[in-house]
Design an enzyme around this catalytic site. Sequence first.
Site: not given
Ligand code: NAD
Length: 434
Positions: A119
Amino acid sequence: METLTAEIKKNSKKVPVKGMMDNVMEQFNSAADQINLHPSIRKILSITNNEIIVNFPVKMDNGDVEIFRGYRVQHNNALGPYKGGLRYHPTVDIDAARALAMWMTWKTSLAGLPYGGGKGGIQLDPSKYSQGELERITRRFTFALADNIGPEHDIPAPDVNTNSQTMAWMADTYMSTRPPAERTANQHVVTGKPAGSGGLEGRDRATGYGVFLSIKIWAEKNNVSLKDKKFIVQGFGNVGYWASYFLEKEGAKLVAVQDAFGSIENQKGIVVEDLFNYTKANKGSIVDFPDAKNLKKDNFFATDCDICIPAALGNQITADNASQIKASLVAEGANGPTNVEGEKILLERGITIIPDILCNSGGVVGSYFEWLQNRNGELWQLDEVMAKLDKKLRESFNKVYEYSQRENLDMRTAAYCIAIQRIERAYVERGIFP
Ligand code: NAD
């Protein structure tokens, strides 16, 4: 006698806030104790294999040069190349990258993939930079990392604030810096690319679909219908949006959302597509969505609901708010959203947690499909992708569920036990070089 919840709550203010690494290590050690993990393997898995920190200059739009710090942590590759996302966020540091890399090792192992865990990311707030600046930052970061990543060595993917566009820039930069004969053969250096540039149809929805499917299977096993069940989502990005999209299709009702800008609630239901279109026109923010009332940040987790989906950042459900959660199910879309103290309270209250390494594993399974597709020169259709994803995720869920029932363990510990045992087997079979 004082309940555990009350005791933890009382002490929570005195205890310094723990980092994500403390969290993942406590989870790891508790599963390692459970399976009597070989002490040498415990030592190996407790540390990261490689930690790469790069400082690199980028020219800004106004002609100034800014220096950025990027991280890539490679935790373990006993089962295959390192795999894991790159995050652009002010909270990215070496502790976060280590913890997130470890979670990836457990996640890929649990999913039965031929990958290890890695990561990384850059400590920055992307909203402060233009699209052109973000492109130059990404390309320069890729260039700085180039000798440490590779399609058979370490394969990044999108994470918070990075997306298919980021991956397209990364793939292009990496391929452009290889000798001509190797260029196109290196497309699978990253996954999560746009479908037109070697990406997988459906990779965008894979993680959110997995979150939804985990909830659906859990509901089936507990004879619960999802129709009219209320759910709340923290983070309305890739994961939060797609999980909401599929849950709404199943008849469940989105009643509150929190993002980086604020929180909103409507107990009658928020139409997912309307909110999505609103955020697109509102610089990504949910605030002031006309069909909901704005909610105080601290009240979000106390909102009335059946299902709670943290899908933003780590350490969100803690001793400070776990006792207020109304849901009977917490489905972890984010990585590490519940810390150890928060989890103890939830479990004591009889709330089920579908752990991150299972619940959000649809993303890395989708990435694996994309990698295979690129490697084999194939192109898969969306329905084919979704069917394969569905099958793989059901297998993982059932494996964890059965283990947890058989051994009388919570689902996180069960998931860790399965994941760690697979890696332990690989070490025992191969031994330690020399
Ligand atoms: P993203 O950037 O598309 O979205 C993130 C969201 O979280 C946004 O709506 C943002 O406004 C919100 N956010 C950020 N800081 C915040 C806070 N302090 N309080 C509340 N909301 C907040 O990211 P994503 O790809 O959707 O990833 C979200 C989570 O899922 C992360 O923890 C990531 O590691 C995990 N994840 C993502 C994937 C993937 O395929 N994208 C896979 C596995 C896990």
